[in-house]
Design an enzyme around this catalytic site. Structure first.
Site, PDB file in Angstrom:
ATOM      1  N   LYS A  78       0.831  -1.210   0.000  1.00 21.52           N
ATOM      2  CA  LYS A  78       0.000   0.000   0.000  1.00 21.52           C
ATOM      3  C   LYS A  78       0.869   1.265   0.000  1.00 21.52           C
ATOM      4  CE  LYS A  78      -3.824  -2.164   2.605  1.00 21.52           C
ATOM      5  NZ  LYS A  78      -4.750  -1.950   3.747  1.00 21.52           N
ATOM      6  N   TYR A  96     -12.760  -3.021  -2.208  1.00 21.36           N
ATOM      7  CA  TYR A  96     -13.247  -2.834  -0.837  1.00 21.36           C
ATOM      8  C   TYR A  96     -14.773  -2.740  -0.830  1.00 21.36           C
ATOM      9  CZ  TYR A  96      -8.443  -2.087   0.841  1.00 21.36           C
ATOM     10  OH  TYR A  96      -7.117  -2.249   1.190  1.00 21.36           O
ATOM     11  N   ASN A 123      -1.769   0.347   7.044  1.00 19.45           N
ATOM     12  CA  ASN A 123      -1.233  -0.910   7.592  1.00 19.45           C
ATOM     13  C   ASN A 123      -0.394  -1.703   6.581  1.00 19.45           C
ATOM     14  OD1 ASN A 123      -3.342  -1.729   6.020  1.00 19.45           O
ATOM     15  ND2 ASN A 123      -4.532  -2.648   7.674  1.00 19.45           N
ATOM     16  N   HIS A 147      -1.971  -5.303   1.829  1.00 18.87           N
ATOM     17  CA  HIS A 147      -3.219  -6.053   1.671  1.00 18.87           C
ATOM     18  C   HIS A 147      -2.850  -7.485   1.331  1.00 18.87           C
ATOM     19  CE1 HIS A 147      -7.105  -7.482   0.270  1.00 18.87           C
ATOM     20  NE2 HIS A 147      -6.441  -8.016  -0.746  1.00 18.87           N
ATOM     21  N   GLU A 204      -9.399 -11.498  -6.728  1.00 21.07           N
ATOM     22  CA  GLU A 204      -8.516 -10.329  -6.594  1.00 21.07           C
ATOM     23  C   GLU A 204      -7.350 -10.389  -7.586  1.00 21.07           C
ATOM     24  OE1 GLU A 204      -7.519 -10.104  -2.417  1.00 21.07           O
ATOM     25  OE2 GLU A 204      -9.534  -9.403  -1.900  1.00 21.07           O
TER      26      GLU A 204
HETATM   27  P1  IDP Z   1      -7.749  -6.658   6.131  1.00 20.62           P
HETATM   28  O1  IDP Z   1      -6.931  -5.703   5.285  1.00 20.62           O
HETATM   29  O2  IDP Z   1      -7.013  -7.079   7.366  1.00 20.62           O
HETATM   30  O3  IDP Z   1      -8.307  -7.817   5.336  1.00 20.62           O
HETATM   31  P2  IDP Z   1     -10.418  -5.440   6.074  1.00 20.62           P
HETATM   32  O4  IDP Z   1     -11.416  -5.490   7.185  1.00 20.62           O
HETATM   33  O5  IDP Z   1     -10.707  -6.237   4.840  1.00 20.62           O
HETATM   34  O6  IDP Z   1      -8.997  -5.831   6.705  1.00 20.62           O
HETATM   35  O7  IDP Z   1     -10.230  -3.908   5.700  1.00 20.62           O
HETATM   36  C1  IDP Z   1      -9.548  -3.536   4.533  1.00 20.62           C
HETATM   37  C2  IDP Z   1      -8.694  -2.330   4.845  1.00 20.62           C
HETATM   38  O8  IDP Z   1      -9.542  -1.234   5.200  1.00 20.62           O
HETATM   39  C3  IDP Z   1      -7.755  -2.491   6.032  1.00 20.62           C
HETATM   40  O9  IDP Z   1      -6.543  -3.151   5.701  1.00 20.62           O
HETATM   41  C4  IDP Z   1      -7.521  -1.046   6.436  1.00 20.62           C
HETATM   42  O10 IDP Z   1      -6.555  -0.409   5.603  1.00 20.62           O
HETATM   43  C5  IDP Z   1      -8.892  -0.452   6.185  1.00 20.62           C
HETATM   44  N1  IDP Z   1      -9.726  -0.425   7.392  1.00 20.62           N
HETATM   45  C6  IDP Z   1     -10.396  -1.479   7.940  1.00 20.62           C
HETATM   46  N2  IDP Z   1     -11.068  -1.095   9.043  1.00 20.62           N
HETATM   47  C7  IDP Z   1     -10.820   0.218   9.185  1.00 20.62           C
HETATM   48  C8  IDP Z   1     -11.252   1.214  10.151  1.00 20.62           C
HETATM   49  O11 IDP Z   1     -12.004   0.925  11.100  1.00 20.62           O
HETATM   50  N3  IDP Z   1     -10.792   2.483   9.976  1.00 20.62           N
HETATM   51  C9  IDP Z   1      -9.970   2.831   8.937  1.00 20.62           C
HETATM   52  N4  IDP Z   1      -9.546   1.934   8.010  1.00 20.62           N
HETATM   53  C10 IDP Z   1      -9.968   0.664   8.130  1.00 20.62           C
HETATM   54 MG    MG Z   2      -9.759  -7.827   3.871  1.00 21.10          MG
END
Ligand code: IDP
Ligand code: MG
Length: 153
Positions: free
Chosen positions: A9, A49, A112, A115, A126
């Site tokens: 990312k 997303y 973070n 992905h 994907e």
């Molecule tokens: P993952 O990346 O661990 O699979 P997901 O729930 O699929 O997690 O969420 C996708 C991405 O959306 C996360 O990696 C993060 O960058 C973002 N994200 C998820 N939850 C939040 C939140 O509560 N606040 C801000 N960004 C979020």
């Molecule tokens: Mg995810």
């Protein structure tokens, strides 16, 4: 063998961590079978997303994912989806275990670093979203017999 999608990312690209993160996957023994930089737009982010488009943080998430190009990678290995997800760690970097990518490099729920596909079915969807036919290249891994037992591959 499974193939899974990883995105490095903008939080990874901007912080100059591309090499360090790719090194982790190579060191583990995952084979890179596709890799390119690409600039994401709203259309691909709404697909990617789709489970989050109605969340209040989606505009902020989309902006963060468009801040720089990302590196899209296709990684191959036995049980690669689960292995890579394990290496990625919990979504929120503050809660991710040390030793995982997010647990070692991130203090954020959003910024973070990586992905990673969360299931075999989603990995297929994907990979097709981010790679055109012909961009994933299968080739023999010269050291495969030293990375797996003969009954594993
Ligand atoms: P993952 O990346 O661990 O699979 P997901 O729930 O699929 O997690 O969420 C996708 C991405 O959306 C996360 O990696 C993060 O960058 C973002 N994200 C998820 N939850 C939040 C939140 O509560 N606040 C801000 N960004 C979020
Ligand atoms: Mg995810």
């Amino acid at each position: 063998m499974e193939t899974t999608l990883v995105l490095l990312k903008p939080s990874c690209v901007n912080r100059g961590l591309i090499g360090q993160i790719i090194n982790r996957f190579e060191r583990r023994g995952l084979q890179i079978v596709g890799m390119k930089m690409m600039q994401l737009d709203d259309a691909i982010l709404r697909d990617h997303y789709s489970h989050l488009v109605d969340k209040p943080f989606f505009p902020s998430l989309a902006a963060s994912m468009k801040a720089t190009p990302v590196v899209a990678m296709a990684l191959q290995g036995v049980e690669a989806v689960t292995v890579v997800r394990g290496m990625t760690g919990y979504t929120n970097g503050r809660k991710a275990d040390p030793g995982t990518i997010r647990g070692d490099y991130s203090m954020s729920n959003q910024q973070n670093i990586v992905h990673a596909s969360d299931s075999i079915d989603n990995a297929a969807v994907e990979l097709a979203r981010f790679f055109k036919p012909g961009e994933i290249l299968n080739y023999k891994h010269a050291l495969a017999e030293y990375m797996y037992g003969s009954d594993e591959i």
